[in-house]
Design a protein around this motif. Structure first.
Motif, PDB file in Angstrom:
ATOM      1  N   THR A   1       0.846  -1.165  -0.030  1.00 34.81           N
ATOM      2  CA  THR A   1       0.067  -0.079   0.005  1.00 34.81           C
ATOM      3  C   THR A   1       0.605   1.303   0.054  1.00 34.81           C
ATOM      4  OG1 THR A   1      -1.646  -1.152   1.248  1.00 34.81           O
ATOM      5  CG2 THR A   1      -1.834   1.243   1.155  1.00 34.81           C
ATOM      6  N   LEU A   2       1.818   1.148   0.762  1.00 37.98           N
ATOM      7  CA  LEU A   2       2.882   2.532   0.826  1.00 37.98           C
ATOM      8  C   LEU A   2       3.387   2.678  -0.449  1.00 37.98           C
ATOM      9  CD1 LEU A   2       4.301   1.841   4.534  1.00 37.98           C
ATOM     10  CD2 LEU A   2       2.707   3.857   3.722  1.00 37.98           C
ATOM     11  N   GLU A   3       3.953   1.634  -1.092  1.00 35.11           N
ATOM     12  CA  GLU A   3       4.743   1.527  -2.307  1.00 35.11           C
ATOM     13  C   GLU A   3       3.919   2.221  -3.513  1.00 35.11           C
ATOM     14  OE1 GLU A   3       6.576  -2.351  -2.931  1.00 35.11           O
ATOM     15  OE2 GLU A   3       8.256  -1.728  -1.442  1.00 35.11           O
ATOM     16  N   GLN A   4       2.560   1.736  -3.339  1.00 35.82           N
ATOM     17  CA  GLN A   4       1.639   2.148  -4.324  1.00 35.82           C
ATOM     18  C   GLN A   4       1.565   3.353  -4.424  1.00 35.82           C
ATOM     19  OE1 GLN A   4      -1.961  -0.021  -4.078  1.00 35.82           O
ATOM     20  NE2 GLN A   4      -1.119  -1.920  -5.245  1.00 35.82           N
ATOM     21  N   ALA A   5       1.414   4.149  -3.078  1.00 36.17           N
ATOM     22  CA  ALA A   5       0.993   5.497  -2.887  1.00 36.17           C
ATOM     23  C   ALA A   5       2.252   6.321  -3.114  1.00 36.17           C
ATOM     24  CB  ALA A   5       0.341   5.695  -1.459  1.00 36.17           C
ATOM     25  N   GLY A   6       3.485   5.702  -3.037  1.00 32.56           N
ATOM     26  CA  GLY A   6       4.699   6.628  -3.212  1.00 32.56           C
ATOM     27  C   GLY A   6       4.800   7.273  -1.752  1.00 32.56           C
ATOM     28  N   LYS A   7       4.458   6.538  -0.528  1.00 31.59           N
ATOM     29  CA  LYS A   7       4.541   7.013   0.658  1.00 31.59           C
ATOM     30  C   LYS A   7       5.542   6.314   1.661  1.00 31.59           C
ATOM     31  CE  LYS A   7       1.654  10.517  -0.305  1.00 31.59           C
ATOM     32  NZ  LYS A   7       2.022  11.804  -0.393  1.00 31.59           N
ATOM     33  N   THR A   8       5.779   7.009   2.804  1.00 34.49           N
ATOM     34  CA  THR A   8       6.520   6.121   3.825  1.00 34.49           C
ATOM     35  C   THR A   8       5.683   6.204   5.024  1.00 34.49           C
ATOM     36  OG1 THR A   8       7.499   8.307   5.002  1.00 34.49           O
ATOM     37  CG2 THR A   8       8.707   6.972   3.032  1.00 34.49           C
ATOM     38  N   PRO A   9       6.111   5.315   5.851  1.00 34.92           N
ATOM     39  CA  PRO A   9       5.206   5.274   7.250  1.00 34.92           C
ATOM     40  C   PRO A   9       5.272   6.724   7.876  1.00 34.92           C
ATOM     41  CG  PRO A   9       6.813   3.182   6.955  1.00 34.92           C
ATOM     42  CD  PRO A   9       7.066   4.111   5.801  1.00 34.92           C
ATOM     43  N   ASP A  10       6.330   7.397   7.978  1.00 34.62           N
ATOM     44  CA  ASP A  10       6.176   8.809   8.595  1.00 34.62           C
ATOM     45  C   ASP A  10       5.214   9.738   7.873  1.00 34.62           C
ATOM     46  OD1 ASP A  10       8.089   7.991  10.248  1.00 34.62           O
ATOM     47  OD2 ASP A  10       9.794   8.870   9.042  1.00 34.62           O
ATOM     48  N   ASP A  11       4.745   9.460   6.756  1.00 33.14           N
ATOM     49  CA  ASP A  11       3.669  10.193   5.838  1.00 33.14           C
ATOM     50  C   ASP A  11       2.168  10.000   6.674  1.00 33.14           C
ATOM     51  OD1 ASP A  11       5.452  11.432   4.189  1.00 33.14           O
ATOM     52  OD2 ASP A  11       5.466   9.794   3.054  1.00 33.14           O
ATOM     53  N   ILE A  12       2.126   8.911   7.149  1.00 33.65           N
ATOM     54  CA  ILE A  12       0.737   8.731   7.898  1.00 33.65           C
ATOM     55  C   ILE A  12       0.438   9.500   8.977  1.00 33.65           C
ATOM     56  CG2 ILE A  12      -0.691   6.845   9.105  1.00 33.65           C
ATOM     57  CD1 ILE A  12       1.193   4.807   7.520  1.00 33.65           C
ATOM     58  N   ASP A  13      -0.755  10.186   9.002  1.00 33.88           N
ATOM     59  CA  ASP A  13      -1.267  10.987  10.176  1.00 33.88           C
ATOM     60  C   ASP A  13      -2.115  10.330  11.144  1.00 33.88           C
ATOM     61  OD1 ASP A  13       0.127  13.596   9.241  1.00 33.88           O
ATOM     62  OD2 ASP A  13      -1.344  13.397   7.468  1.00 33.88           O
ATOM     63  N   ALA A  14      -2.720   9.208  10.811  1.00 34.37           N
ATOM     64  CA  ALA A  14      -3.592   8.338  11.838  1.00 34.37           C
ATOM     65  C   ALA A  14      -3.738   7.044  11.180  1.00 34.37           C
ATOM     66  CB  ALA A  14      -4.851   9.316  12.202  1.00 34.37           C
ATOM     67  N   ILE A  15      -4.104   6.322  12.057  1.00 33.57           N
ATOM     68  CA  ILE A  15      -4.633   4.703  11.652  1.00 33.57           C
ATOM     69  C   ILE A  15      -5.911   4.443  12.242  1.00 33.57           C
ATOM     70  CG2 ILE A  15      -3.542   2.548  12.182  1.00 33.57           C
ATOM     71  CD1 ILE A  15      -0.673   3.596  12.546  1.00 33.57           C
ATOM     72  N   ALA A  16      -6.679   3.892  11.311  1.00 27.50           N
ATOM     73  CA  ALA A  16      -8.061   3.461  11.494  1.00 27.50           C
ATOM     74  C   ALA A  16      -8.017   2.077  11.525  1.00 27.50           C
ATOM     75  CB  ALA A  16      -8.834   4.244  10.707  1.00 27.50           C
ATOM     76  N   TYR A  17      -8.549   1.419  12.370  1.00 27.80           N
ATOM     77  CA  TYR A  17      -8.621  -0.066  12.144  1.00 27.80           C
ATOM     78  C   TYR A  17     -10.316  -0.652  12.329  1.00 27.80           C
ATOM     79  CZ  TYR A  17      -8.519  -0.177  17.532  1.00 27.80           C
ATOM     80  OH  TYR A  17      -8.643  -0.069  18.826  1.00 27.80           O
ATOM     81  N   THR A  18     -10.456  -1.693  12.065  1.00 31.15           N
ATOM     82  CA  THR A  18     -12.085  -2.137  12.540  1.00 31.15           C
ATOM     83  C   THR A  18     -11.890  -2.698  13.861  1.00 31.15           C
ATOM     84  OG1 THR A  18     -12.149  -2.947   9.973  1.00 31.15           O
ATOM     85  CG2 THR A  18     -13.648  -3.927  11.519  1.00 31.15           C
ATOM     86  N   GLN A  19     -12.683  -2.309  14.594  1.00 33.12           N
ATOM     87  CA  GLN A  19     -12.930  -2.699  16.077  1.00 33.12           C
ATOM     88  C   GLN A  19     -13.735  -3.692  16.167  1.00 33.12           C
ATOM     89  OE1 GLN A  19     -13.675   0.732  18.920  1.00 33.12           O
ATOM     90  NE2 GLN A  19     -12.859  -0.499  20.369  1.00 33.12           N
ATOM     91  N   GLY A  20     -14.939  -3.634  15.396  1.00 34.65           N
ATOM     92  CA  GLY A  20     -15.861  -4.607  15.297  1.00 34.65           C
ATOM     93  C   GLY A  20     -17.040  -4.159  14.529  1.00 34.65           C
ATOM     94  N   PRO A  21     -18.125  -4.974  14.298  1.00 38.66           N
ATOM     95  CA  PRO A  21     -18.059  -6.403  14.581  1.00 38.66           C
ATOM     96  C   PRO A  21     -17.394  -7.421  13.746  1.00 38.66           C
ATOM     97  CG  PRO A  21     -20.186  -5.601  13.404  1.00 38.66           C
ATOM     98  CD  PRO A  21     -19.258  -4.385  13.604  1.00 38.66           C
ATOM     99  N   GLY A  22     -17.345  -8.715  14.225  1.00 38.43           N
ATOM    100  CA  GLY A  22     -16.646  -9.446  13.162  1.00 38.43           C
ATOM    101  C   GLY A  22     -16.154 -10.637  14.275  1.00 38.43           C
ATOM    102  N   LEU A  23     -15.125 -11.356  13.672  1.00 44.13           N
ATOM    103  CA  LEU A  23     -14.596 -12.725  14.292  1.00 44.13           C
ATOM    104  C   LEU A  23     -13.641 -12.148  15.403  1.00 44.13           C
ATOM    105  CD1 LEU A  23     -13.933 -15.218  11.358  1.00 44.13           C
ATOM    106  CD2 LEU A  23     -16.015 -14.843  13.103  1.00 44.13           C
ATOM    107  N   ALA A  24     -13.660 -12.653  16.561  1.00 52.52           N
ATOM    108  CA  ALA A  24     -12.882 -11.840  17.856  1.00 52.52           C
ATOM    109  C   ALA A  24     -11.472 -12.149  17.241  1.00 52.52           C
ATOM    110  CB  ALA A  24     -13.148 -12.527  19.031  1.00 52.52           C
ATOM    111  N   GLY A  25     -10.837 -13.238  16.911  1.00 53.02           N
ATOM    112  CA  GLY A  25      -9.575 -13.292  16.727  1.00 53.02           C
ATOM    113  C   GLY A  25      -8.889 -12.684  15.569  1.00 53.02           C
ATOM    114  N   ALA A  26      -9.849 -12.442  14.712  1.00 53.21           N
ATOM    115  CA  ALA A  26      -9.355 -11.632  13.341  1.00 53.21           C
ATOM    116  C   ALA A  26      -9.384 -10.315  13.623  1.00 53.21           C
ATOM    117  CB  ALA A  26     -10.622 -12.081  12.192  1.00 53.21           C
ATOM    118  N   LEU A  27     -10.298  -9.760  14.285  1.00 50.24           N
ATOM    119  CA  LEU A  27     -10.215  -8.380  14.933  1.00 50.24           C
ATOM    120  C   LEU A  27      -9.198  -8.050  15.676  1.00 50.24           C
ATOM    121  CD1 LEU A  27     -14.176  -7.892  15.855  1.00 50.24           C
ATOM    122  CD2 LEU A  27     -12.835  -6.837  13.956  1.00 50.24           C
TER     123      LEU A  27
END
Length: 346
Positions: free
Chosen positions: A62-88
């Motif tokens: 994903t970073l390579e496709q966008a031409g970005k580095t990890p430092d360019d990220i300002d915030a991280i969103a993740y799926t907190q639920g609902p779903g399979l507990a272990g997968a989440l």
């Protein structure tokens, strides 16, 4: 603001970068369908282990496709639920570990909010307010959406979701996993007059659904077939049964959507979730929209199933309204069961 989205609620690992100024920068997805196919459904432990293997390579992609580095990220969103507990837990731990290592804030996102907002990623997105049909393997709900975080439940399934009914009926016809796309393809060759299956709750005055009886009707047809054994039913008859099933479920979904449009007076209908990719459903809704004079919006086909783009986008929308929604608090919990009406209003 550039937001990284991490999705791992079930059997797709998705990562994406969304820029609030330039839109979606990149996304990468790995589906576990091939791995689960031999078991006839998702095996939670295998799903969790595969998310672990895929997350970091997909992040790099994903970073390579966008031409970005990890430092360019300002915030991280993740799926907190609902779903399979272990997968989440895998997605949450990846997101929070990245946040800690990069000193970036993190935000838990509701999986269904991601689906509800995914049509806004299209080139011609709908404006608020609109009616949304959220239709997937685990959920069938009609919502009124007045803005980000402003959702009113109009109705939902009382038993099986539409996607579950697709998969279970496909299994009865010997079509394997995943069954939804297979039964829809087979239905294209069926005779619509061969089997008239029931339309559960089509004419009730509420906006709820019920699909377990329709699945049972398919089972009854199969058991009553003169050959008795599904393997011996000719392909044309299988196609006829599939057509009867698909026509019934599409008919109910369309009728409920039209009823919700009439009840609310709104003129925009959004379809979200994996079943939103179904071509028979799209054709039926488009025909109803032309007759009843409302407009239907769909996500791009690649964003109908679970994906990181919708999580990055939902996170970005919340952060644009409330920049303090993301925190540098890297302890986390997941919510395998999380009703959408419990989501905090912004």
């Amino acid at each position: 603001m550039i937001v990284l989205g991490v999705e791992s609620s079930c059997d797709e690992t998705g990562l994406a970068l969304y820029d609030t100024q330039h839109g979606l920068l990149s996304h990468a997805l790995h589906s576990q369908v091939a791995m689960h196919e031999e078991y006839g459904g998702v095996v939670p432990e295998l799903a969790s282990r595969d998310h672990i293997r895929r997350a970091i390579p997909l992040l790099t992609q994903t970073l390579e496709q966008a031409g970005k580095t990890p430092d360019d990220i300002d915030a991280i969103a993740y799926t907190q639920g609902p779903g399979l507990a272990g997968a989440l837990l895998v997605g949450a731990s990846v997101a929070c570990s990245l946040g800690l290592s990069l000193d970036k804030p993190v935000l838990g996102v509701h999986h269904l909010e991601g689906h509800l907002l995914s049509p806004l990623l299209a080139s011609q997105p709908p404006a608020f307010p609109f009616i949304a049909l959220l239709v997937s393997g685990g959920h069938t709900q009609l919502m009124r959406v007045d803005g980000v975080g402003q959702y009113t439940l109009l109705g939902e399934t009382l038993d099986d979701a539409a996607g579950e009914a697709f998969d279970k009926s496909a299994k009865l016809l010997g079509l394997g996993y995943p069954g939804g796309p297979a039964i829809s393809r087979l239905a294209e060759f069926g005779d619509p007059a061969a089997y008239q299956l029931p339309r559960p709750m089509k004419h009730t005055k509420d906006f709820n659904f019920s699909f377990s009886g329709l699945k049972t009707a398919v089972l009854t047809v199969v058991k009553n077939h003169e050959e008795k054994v599904i393997a011996n039913i000719c392909e044309q008859d299988k196609a006829n049964i599939a057509r009867g099933f698909v026509d019934a479920i599409v008919d109910v979904l369309t009728a409920k959507c039209v009823s919700a449009i009439k009840h609310t007076g709104l003129k925009r209908l959004v379809i979200a979730g994996g079943v939103g990719a179904n071509q028979q459903l799209r054709a039926s809704l488009n025909a109803a929209a032309a007759t009843k004079r409302f407009k239907v919006y769909y996500p791009e086909l690649e964003f109908c199933t679970d994906n990181g783009a919708m999580i990055a986008f939902a996170g970005a929308m919340r952060l644009m309204i409330n920049p303090d929604a993301a925190k540098k608090d890297y302890s986390f919990n997941v919510r395998p069961r999380w009703p959408l009406d419990e989501l905090k209003v912004i």
